[in-house]
Write a protein that holds these residues in place. Structure first.
Motif, PDB file in Angstrom:
ATOM      1  N   SER A 110       0.838  -1.201   0.000  1.00  6.44           N
ATOM      2  CA  SER A 110       0.000   0.000   0.000  1.00  6.44           C
ATOM      3  C   SER A 110       0.874   1.253   0.000  1.00  6.44           C
ATOM      4  CB  SER A 110      -0.909  -0.003   1.232  1.00  6.44           C
ATOM      5  OG  SER A 110      -1.703   1.159   1.263  1.00  6.44           O
ATOM      6  N   VAL A 111       0.556   2.192  -0.859  1.00  7.54           N
ATOM      7  CA  VAL A 111       1.358   3.409  -0.997  1.00  7.54           C
ATOM      8  C   VAL A 111       0.453   4.632  -0.984  1.00  7.54           C
ATOM      9  CG1 VAL A 111       1.327   3.280  -3.508  1.00  7.54           C
ATOM     10  CG2 VAL A 111       3.115   4.581  -2.395  1.00  7.54           C
ATOM     11  N   LEU A 112       0.892   5.688  -0.308  1.00 10.51           N
ATOM     12  CA  LEU A 112       0.199   6.977  -0.283  1.00 10.51           C
ATOM     13  C   LEU A 112       1.080   7.978  -1.013  1.00 10.51           C
ATOM     14  CD1 LEU A 112      -0.930   7.000   3.474  1.00 10.51           C
ATOM     15  CD2 LEU A 112      -2.261   6.287   1.482  1.00 10.51           C
ATOM     16  N   ASN A 113       0.635   8.399  -2.178  1.00  9.85           N
ATOM     17  CA  ASN A 113       1.423   9.312  -3.007  1.00  9.85           C
ATOM     18  C   ASN A 113       0.976  10.749  -2.742  1.00  9.85           C
ATOM     19  OD1 ASN A 113       2.539  10.811  -5.257  1.00  9.85           O
ATOM     20  ND2 ASN A 113       2.928   8.834  -6.213  1.00  9.85           N
ATOM     21  N   ILE A 114       1.912  11.579  -2.291  1.00 12.18           N
ATOM     22  CA  ILE A 114       1.596  12.976  -1.990  1.00 12.18           C
ATOM     23  C   ILE A 114       1.109  13.712  -3.229  1.00 12.18           C
ATOM     24  CG2 ILE A 114       2.546  15.146  -1.132  1.00 12.18           C
ATOM     25  CD1 ILE A 114       2.249  13.061   1.000  1.00 12.18           C
ATOM     26  N   ASN A 115       1.652  13.340  -4.382  1.00 11.06           N
ATOM     27  CA  ASN A 115       1.199  13.991  -5.619  1.00 11.06           C
ATOM     28  C   ASN A 115      -0.260  13.666  -5.915  1.00 11.06           C
ATOM     29  OD1 ASN A 115       3.651  15.223  -6.152  1.00 11.06           O
ATOM     30  ND2 ASN A 115       4.440  13.487  -7.317  1.00 11.06           N
ATOM     31  N   ASP A 116      -0.671  12.416  -5.631  1.00  8.23           N
ATOM     32  CA  ASP A 116      -2.085  12.067  -5.822  1.00  8.23           C
ATOM     33  C   ASP A 116      -2.974  12.906  -4.916  1.00  8.23           C
ATOM     34  OD1 ASP A 116      -1.481  10.186  -7.703  1.00  8.23           O
ATOM     35  OD2 ASP A 116      -1.462   8.491  -6.314  1.00  8.23           O
ATOM     36  N   LEU A 117      -2.515  13.109  -3.674  1.00  7.27           N
ATOM     37  CA  LEU A 117      -3.289  13.938  -2.741  1.00  7.27           C
ATOM     38  C   LEU A 117      -3.367  15.379  -3.238  1.00  7.27           C
ATOM     39  CD1 LEU A 117      -4.722  14.372  -0.036  1.00  7.27           C
ATOM     40  CD2 LEU A 117      -2.462  14.705   1.008  1.00  7.27           C
ATOM     41  N   ALA A 118      -2.226  15.898  -3.706  1.00  2.51           N
ATOM     42  CA  ALA A 118      -2.212  17.281  -4.200  1.00  2.51           C
ATOM     43  C   ALA A 118      -3.116  17.437  -5.416  1.00  2.51           C
ATOM     44  CB  ALA A 118      -0.776  17.682  -4.547  1.00  2.51           C
ATOM     45  N   ASN A 119      -3.100  16.431  -6.296  1.00  4.04           N
ATOM     46  CA  ASN A 119      -3.962  16.495  -7.478  1.00  4.04           C
ATOM     47  C   ASN A 119      -5.431  16.403  -7.101  1.00  4.04           C
ATOM     48  OD1 ASN A 119      -1.765  16.687  -9.223  1.00  4.04           O
ATOM     49  ND2 ASN A 119      -1.585  14.462  -9.413  1.00  4.04           N
ATOM     50  N   ALA A 120      -5.716  15.631  -6.058  1.00  4.19           N
ATOM     51  CA  ALA A 120      -7.110  15.440  -5.656  1.00  4.19           C
ATOM     52  C   ALA A 120      -7.731  16.713  -5.104  1.00  4.19           C
ATOM     53  CB  ALA A 120      -7.198  14.318  -4.619  1.00  4.19           C
ATOM     54  N   VAL A 121      -6.921  17.568  -4.482  1.00  2.00           N
ATOM     55  CA  VAL A 121      -7.469  18.784  -3.878  1.00  2.00           C
ATOM     56  C   VAL A 121      -7.336  20.005  -4.792  1.00  2.00           C
ATOM     57  CG1 VAL A 121      -7.055  17.936  -1.542  1.00  2.00           C
ATOM     58  CG2 VAL A 121      -5.287  19.281  -2.675  1.00  2.00           C
ATOM     59  N   LYS A 122      -6.799  19.807  -5.985  1.00  2.00           N
ATOM     60  CA  LYS A 122      -6.722  20.919  -6.926  1.00  2.00           C
ATOM     61  C   LYS A 122      -8.111  21.214  -7.499  1.00  2.00           C
ATOM     62  CE  LYS A 122      -1.957  20.317  -8.526  1.00  2.00           C
ATOM     63  NZ  LYS A 122      -1.099  19.924  -9.670  1.00  2.00           N
TER      64      LYS A 122
END
Length: 359
Positions: free
Chosen positions: A277-289
């Protein structure tokens, strides 16, 4: 020195063979009645002298064979040798048992020859099986138990603790400190010692940019440790047989039942392959854009040309790149563009647009 040792060994072997083989030979040539010749002292001496003389011819080939055999053994993995030896022992044991069974048949020729042949054949066959099938033999006995144990331990530790492993890139990036302050990340942030070591090497680099990035990463870790709402654990667990830091993180995540926090696109893919399992900070940043849809108008400043012909490139305040078709002639100007498409990946988001008033 080795040659002398071999010659001495030949001397003792020759004495032993002389003591065993010469008395029957004397019986054949009718010299057994001569006590001056047929006695232990003479047979041992003759055998020792004869083989010692032959050692001057045979010592060098024998030493070369020893060297060759030694090199092969040193190059072979320890596991292969161990399982090969176990296979050899099993083969010789079976040959002995079969020999005992044949001995009960009271067949003179078979009882004498069969055990020798069986020992050679079965010993060789089982040695090869153990030597070449080591991985398969190990997997038969360990795969099921290890998978069950890893699954149980991993699920239990993750459910109870919730470990999050930080890799080097996400520490240097720095956004993890801001995200941690918001309270969205639960559990314990784990920093392996091998990640700290890599950060230290980067901070000690002769390259100014690398040195700045490494020191920034160490400062971010200090901020995380001092934050009241974050729990940071530094672990000494290491895997000496794995040189790459990314693979060490994957193995540690499996061992602890943890998730990996990263913004490294390649590590993200490696984790997917290993089912980690991986948590990608870029995915989080993209999700809140803010959501951008085709047909929407945007005000941008084209700052440089793109890779393709007549393309221009602009950026939003959050760093999102906008590729403006036919935008090369607008470099340095603020224009209104119409979004044509949006490309979303773990590495970031890219917006394609065209000038509104372009003819």
């Amino acid at each position: 020195m080795l040659k002398r040792i071999v010659q001495v060994a030949f001397l003792f072997i020759g004495g032993t063979l002389g003591f065993i083989l010469l008395p029957p030979l004397f019986d054949v040539i009718h010299l057994s009645s001569n006590s001056w010749i047929n006695n232990p002292y003479v047979t041992v001496s003759l055998g020792a002298v004869l083989l010692f003389i032959l050692s001057f011819v045979l010592a060098d080939p024998f030493i070369r064979f020893m060297k060759f055999f030694e090199e092969r053994l040193l190059k072979a993995p320890v596991g292969d040798l161990l399982f090969g030896t176990i296979g050899l022992i099993i083969g010789l044991t079976l040959a002995f048992l079969v020999g005992v069974a044949l001995d009960g048949l009271h067949l003179a020729v078979i009882s004498d020859i069969a055990p020798i042949l069986l020992s050679i054949v079965l010993g060789y066959v089982f040695f090869q099986v153990g030597f070449k099938k080591r991985d398969e033999l190990m997997s038969v006995f360990t795969s099921r138990s290890n998978k069950k144990k890893e699954a149980d331990v991993g699920a239990e530790s993750f459910n109870e603790v919730g470990y999050k492993l930080l890799d080097t890139s996400v520490i240097i990036d720095g956004r993890i400190a801001d995200i941690s302050k918001t309270g969205f990340i639960e559990g314990i942030l784990v920093v392996p010692q091998f990640v700290l070591t890599e950060l230290q090497h980067i901070a000690d680099s002769s390259d100014t940019l690398k040195r700045t990035r490494g020191r920034r990463g160490l400062d971010i870790l200090k901020v995380l440790q001092d934050a009241s709402n974050s729990n940071v654990l530094i672990t000494e667990i290491d895997f000496e047989d794995v040189p790459e830091v990314d693979l060490k993180l994957v193995r540690l995540a499996k061992k602890m039942g943890a998730q990996i926090l990263t913004n490294d696109f390649n590590l993200n893919k490696v984790c997917e392959l290993h089912k980690v399992s991986v948590l990608n900070i870029n995915d989080l940043a993209n999700a809140v854009k803010p959501v951008v849809i085709p047909g929407e108008e945007m005000n941008v400043v084209v700052i440089k040309d793109g890779k393709e012909h007549n393309q221009g490139v602009a950026y939003l305040d959050d760093g999102t790149m906008i590729v403006v078709e036919e935008g090369k002639s607008y470099i340095g100007k603020a224009i209104v563009v119409i979004v044509t498409s949006v490309l979303q990946t773990s590495a970031g988001r890219m917006i394609f647009a065209k000038p509104k008033n372009h003819k």
